[in-house]
Design a protein around this motif. Structure first.
Motif, PDB file in Angstrom:
ATOM      1  N   LYS A  16       0.835  -1.197   0.000  1.00 28.83           N
ATOM      2  CA  LYS A  16       0.000   0.000   0.000  1.00 28.83           C
ATOM      3  C   LYS A  16       0.875   1.254   0.000  1.00 28.83           C
ATOM      4  CE  LYS A  16      -3.764   2.118   2.673  1.00 28.83           C
ATOM      5  NZ  LYS A  16      -4.633   1.950   3.882  1.00 28.83           N
ATOM      6  N   GLN A  17       1.895   1.265   0.852  1.00 24.62           N
ATOM      7  CA  GLN A  17       2.808   2.401   0.909  1.00 24.62           C
ATOM      8  C   GLN A  17       3.602   2.538  -0.384  1.00 24.62           C
ATOM      9  OE1 GLN A  17       5.293   2.738   4.391  1.00 24.62           O
ATOM     10  NE2 GLN A  17       3.685   2.020   5.762  1.00 24.62           N
ATOM     11  N   LEU A  18       3.992   1.400  -0.963  1.00 21.20           N
ATOM     12  CA  LEU A  18       4.758   1.407  -2.203  1.00 21.20           C
ATOM     13  C   LEU A  18       3.934   2.014  -3.343  1.00 21.20           C
ATOM     14  CD1 LEU A  18       7.607   0.344  -3.012  1.00 21.20           C
ATOM     15  CD2 LEU A  18       6.466  -1.663  -3.937  1.00 21.20           C
ATOM     16  N   PRO A  76       5.313  -1.901 -13.730  1.00 22.86           N
ATOM     17  CA  PRO A  76       6.038  -1.704 -12.475  1.00 22.86           C
ATOM     18  C   PRO A  76       7.504  -1.361 -12.746  1.00 22.86           C
ATOM     19  CG  PRO A  76       4.679  -3.681 -12.381  1.00 22.86           C
ATOM     20  CD  PRO A  76       4.665  -3.224 -13.804  1.00 22.86           C
ATOM     21  N   SER A  77       8.098  -2.091 -13.706  1.00 25.22           N
ATOM     22  CA  SER A  77       9.493  -1.876 -14.071  1.00 25.22           C
ATOM     23  C   SER A  77       9.632  -2.080 -15.574  1.00 25.22           C
ATOM     24  CB  SER A  77      10.396  -2.864 -13.323  1.00 25.22           C
ATOM     25  OG  SER A  77      11.707  -2.866 -13.849  1.00 25.22           O
ATOM     26  N   GLY A 137       8.023   2.784 -16.248  1.00 19.42           N
ATOM     27  CA  GLY A 137       8.085   1.958 -15.042  1.00 19.42           C
ATOM     28  C   GLY A 137       7.820   2.791 -13.804  1.00 19.42           C
ATOM     29  N   LEU A 138       6.677   2.608 -13.193  1.00 19.91           N
ATOM     30  CA  LEU A 138       6.314   3.394 -12.007  1.00 19.91           C
ATOM     31  C   LEU A 138       7.172   3.044 -10.803  1.00 19.91           C
ATOM     32  CD1 LEU A 138       2.484   3.085 -12.540  1.00 19.91           C
ATOM     33  CD2 LEU A 138       3.723   5.252 -12.498  1.00 19.91           C
ATOM     34  N   GLY A 157      10.177   6.783 -10.828  1.00 17.07           N
ATOM     35  CA  GLY A 157       9.821   6.113 -12.064  1.00 17.07           C
ATOM     36  C   GLY A 157      10.833   6.375 -13.162  1.00 17.07           C
ATOM     37  N   TYR A 158      10.628   5.686 -14.274  1.00 19.48           N
ATOM     38  CA  TYR A 158      11.549   5.835 -15.406  1.00 19.48           C
ATOM     39  C   TYR A 158      10.810   5.521 -16.697  1.00 19.48           C
ATOM     40  CZ  TYR A 158      15.302   4.685 -18.693  1.00 19.48           C
ATOM     41  OH  TYR A 158      16.111   4.616 -19.797  1.00 19.48           O
ATOM     42  N   GLY A 159      10.984   6.363 -17.708  1.00 18.66           N
ATOM     43  CA  GLY A 159      10.358   6.144 -18.997  1.00 18.66           C
ATOM     44  C   GLY A 159      11.371   5.776 -20.063  1.00 18.66           C
TER      45      GLY A 159
END
Length: 221
Positions: A16-18, A76-77, A137-138, A157-159
């Motif tokens: 939940k925190q993630l 996610p990644s 990737g969130l 994150g990273y796009g």
């Protein structure tokens, strides 16, 4: 997600925190606001056809840019997704030639092909528009931040834009699609790189207990 789907309350609370940290990072330091403000389609079905092969999929988000359209697929990644590296392109060619086995990157490449070609069949596309495909990737980077108040996840994150790989390897990617299509139509599912599949996938397969090949290995004479 429901708490009942987690083994412990701690696992549930961490996830939940993630998730909350990922959303906050996406909108505070990431491109979230630009993605929302420019969004023109969400969860849209995209379809394309080539040489009698019909493909379709659902794009998470389509954003209008100054030069055209950006298709965004949230993950996610992006670790296992298609990239623009020379090695990624080489893997596609190796897989098509039967020299090696790279199912994850091939799956990703087929998705990119479907969405880039599919967006051109929609009303929002105009000839000459630049089409960008982005894997975002969130949870690309995660860490734990410790303080006197406790421990909480830290996320960024990273796009990754990958349309260049599709355009440079278009023939290879559609060759992979054609071979998969023909195999399905001809009921030919014998994998070329069976040894690689066995090594990398069999131990995690849910159907191992009913697979004759797997059971045969366990028989002791």
């Amino acid at each position: 997600m429901s708490r009942t789907e987690y083994a412990t309350a701690a696992h549930y609370e961490y996830d939940k925190q993630l998730a909350r940290a990922a959303i906050e990072a996406y909108f505070s330091t990431g491109p979230g606001l630009d993605h929302v403000r420019g969004s023109i389609l969400t969860e849209v079905e995209l379809e394309c056809e080539r040489d009698g092969i019909f493909l379709h999929g659902y794009a998470d988000n389509v954003v209008r840019t100054d030069d055209g359209l950006q298709i965004i697929d949230y993950k996610p990644s992006v670790r296992y997704e298609l990239s623009t590296s020379d090695r990624a392109k080489e893997k596609l060619r190796e897989h098509l030639a039967g020299e090696d086995y790279h199912p994850r990157i091939v799956k990703s490449a087929i998705q990119v092909a479907t969405y880039i070609e599919g967006i051109q069949n929609t009303s929002v596309y105009e000839p000459g528009m630049e089409v960008v495909f982005t894997y975002y990737g969130l949870l690309a980077n995660t860490d734990l931040e410790k303080s006197t108040a406790g421990v909480r996840p830290r996320v960024s994150g990273y796009g990754r834009d990958v349309e260049e790989t599709y355009y440079s390897e278009e023939e290879t990617i559609w060759g992979l699609i054609q071979r998969a299509h023909d195999g399905i139509r001809e009921n030919n599912f014998e994998p070329i790189q069976w040894d690689a599949i066995r090594e990398n996938a069999c131990d995690r397969c849910d159907y191992r207990s009913m697979c004759t090949d797997a059971l045969a290995e366990e028989v002791q004479f």
